[in-house]
Design an enzyme around this catalytic site. Sequence first.
Site, PDB file in Angstrom:
ATOM      1  N   GLU A 164       0.823  -1.204   0.000  1.00 49.52           N
ATOM      2  CA  GLU A 164       0.000   0.000   0.000  1.00 49.52           C
ATOM      3  C   GLU A 164       0.861   1.261   0.000  1.00 49.52           C
ATOM      4  O   GLU A 164       0.423   2.320  -0.445  1.00 49.52           O
ATOM      5  CB  GLU A 164      -0.945   0.007   1.217  1.00 49.52           C
ATOM      6  CG  GLU A 164      -2.395  -0.061   0.799  1.00 49.52           C
ATOM      7  CD  GLU A 164      -3.405  -0.118   1.945  1.00 49.52           C
ATOM      8  OE1 GLU A 164      -4.405  -0.797   1.759  1.00 49.52           O
ATOM      9  OE2 GLU A 164      -3.197   0.502   3.002  1.00 49.52           O
ATOM     10  N   HIS A 223       6.925 -26.917  -1.529  1.00 48.34           N
ATOM     11  CA  HIS A 223       6.201 -27.992  -2.220  1.00 48.34           C
ATOM     12  C   HIS A 223       5.093 -27.431  -3.106  1.00 48.34           C
ATOM     13  O   HIS A 223       4.225 -28.165  -3.553  1.00 48.34           O
ATOM     14  CB  HIS A 223       5.643 -28.975  -1.189  1.00 48.34           C
ATOM     15  CG  HIS A 223       6.730 -29.627  -0.387  1.00 48.34           C
ATOM     16  ND1 HIS A 223       7.191 -30.893  -0.631  1.00 48.34           N
ATOM     17  CD2 HIS A 223       7.494 -29.139   0.633  1.00 48.34           C
ATOM     18  CE1 HIS A 223       8.170 -31.180   0.207  1.00 48.34           C
ATOM     19  NE2 HIS A 223       8.377 -30.125   0.984  1.00 48.34           N
ATOM     20  N   LYS A 230     -14.064   0.328  -4.061  1.00 47.65           N
ATOM     21  CA  LYS A 230     -15.184   0.746  -3.196  1.00 47.65           C
ATOM     22  C   LYS A 230     -16.226   1.492  -4.016  1.00 47.65           C
ATOM     23  O   LYS A 230     -17.427   1.286  -3.860  1.00 47.65           O
ATOM     24  CB  LYS A 230     -14.677   1.676  -2.082  1.00 47.65           C
ATOM     25  CG  LYS A 230     -13.747   1.009  -1.100  1.00 47.65           C
ATOM     26  CD  LYS A 230     -13.380   1.981   0.009  1.00 47.65           C
ATOM     27  CE  LYS A 230     -12.262   1.450   0.863  1.00 47.65           C
ATOM     28  NZ  LYS A 230     -11.686   2.453   1.746  1.00 47.65           N
TER      29      LYS A 230
HETATM   30  O1  PA5 Z   1      -3.183   1.383   5.898  1.00 44.51           O
HETATM   31  C1  PA5 Z   1      -4.290   1.865   5.773  1.00 44.51           C
HETATM   32  O2  PA5 Z   1      -4.521   3.076   5.956  1.00 44.51           O
HETATM   33  C2  PA5 Z   1      -5.487   1.006   5.443  1.00 44.51           C
HETATM   34  O3  PA5 Z   1      -5.101  -0.305   5.176  1.00 44.51           O
HETATM   35  C3  PA5 Z   1      -6.473   1.000   6.589  1.00 44.51           C
HETATM   36  O4  PA5 Z   1      -5.857   0.528   7.755  1.00 44.51           O
HETATM   37  C4  PA5 Z   1      -7.696   0.126   6.284  1.00 44.51           C
HETATM   38  O5  PA5 Z   1      -8.287   0.515   5.082  1.00 44.51           O
HETATM   39  C5  PA5 Z   1      -8.722   0.215   7.407  1.00 44.51           C
HETATM   40  O6  PA5 Z   1      -9.129   1.526   7.603  1.00 44.51           O
HETATM   41  P1  PA5 Z   1      -9.891   1.984   8.893  1.00 44.51           P
HETATM   42  O7  PA5 Z   1      -9.025   1.790  10.070  1.00 44.51           O
HETATM   43  O8  PA5 Z   1     -10.222   3.429   8.654  1.00 44.51           O
HETATM   44  O9  PA5 Z   1     -11.151   1.135   8.982  1.00 44.51           O
END
Ligand code: PA5
Length: 429
Positions: A283, A304, A418
């Site tokens: 990310e 494996h 989303k």
């Molecule tokens: O690293 C990030 O910002 C994302 O992976 C969030 O942790 C994830 O989308 C969850 O978001 P939230 O804590 O707002 O529910």
Amino acid sequence: MKQLNFDYSAALDFINEEEIDARRKEGAAALAALINGTAPGNEYLGWLRLPATITPGEVDRVTSVAESLAQRVEVVVVIGIGGSYLGAKALIDALSGSFDDLARPPRVLFAGHHLGEEYHASLERYLEHRSFGICVISKSGTTTEPAIAFRLLRALLERKVGKTEAARRVVAITDEHRGALRVLAGREGYNTFAIPDNIGGRYSVLTPVGLLPAALAGLDIRAIIDGAAAMQRRSLDDGNAMAIDYAATRNALYRKGYTTEITVNYSPRLHYLVEWWKQLYGESEGKEHRGIFPAGADFSTDLHSLGQYIQEGRRDLFETVISVENTGHPVVVPADEANLDNLNFLAGKRLDEVNKMAEQGTRAAHVSGGVPNLRLLLPALTGYHLGELIYFHELACGVSAGILGVNAFDQPGVEAYKKNMFALLGKPS
Ligand code: PA5
């Protein structure tokens, strides 16, 4: 005390020191930008000096809220996704014995990290006849997967024990002021912890997001924080360049066409640590059509399955092995009179010795097959060393994104699915 170390000697058949040095210079500039607060996304640098500033009072509050919830229930369901899930799961799995949760309450389960219907139905059946509590984690307070899971489990809990007792069994970890979860927590009177504004989801494992579930599972969270703080001091104050070395080496390999990094473990306890690592780097770096693809493998299990590909498939992979020196749980291979499996040559050896020879043999085979190999050497699977590794990766990821020239702290691409999902579900605009 022994410390986490990094070894890139088995990459030097594929890249040379000058190539790494060129990236090291960029890495040093990227680190300076993090330290000076001039890196892109600099409003999310709260993690950089966090570990050494966590106070005993903060640790005590996390521990005491965890203890009081643990005393009320047999099971705690931790609800969250992405950065609000993976760090906690990684810590608990890495630091608990593989079957510990069966022996000692509360059992910590997870939900809200997917939309699988059968999982929820099965979880609800399991919880129906057990006393349970909820730790709901969402920084935004509006993420679909955990919000749905919380709706479902809150309704079940309130039906089972009534609204007043249910409120005593819910802990919410969310933004300090904003979001639906903050509003609901205030209205219902839940115990809450705030996720600092300047720490993004995937950098939040050393806040209550990771620490409260870890404390619920009975882990020594002080040790985790101490290890992270030691790595912070080593990296920021004592000029240790390990994070730069790792970031520079992986970027030097990337420039030479090694576009996938497989982080490999040799212990099932580290599966979710690799998942956490995948999210942190994926990310943070996968942007603007750039970035090393972060993959994971569990060895020797995946030798494996993926082993064939790694040995002889496309030559665009490199491996980073998390190598644990002292596993500390001796199990010895027994002798067998009949010796039908011809394994008596292993009799008397520790299983860990067999595992380590698998590691050594695999490393040599993969290097000779054209796969550069990096190693992170962890002295032992303890809270302290896990804390070191977590902070090391947070910092190295920030540095690596700087070398790559992307903002490590946003994730604009996550919105695309989303948008489509909500349109398909008919969300009112
Ligand atoms: O690293 C990030 O910002 C994302 O992976 C969030 O942790 C994830 O989308 C969850 O978001 P939230 O804590 O707002 O529910």
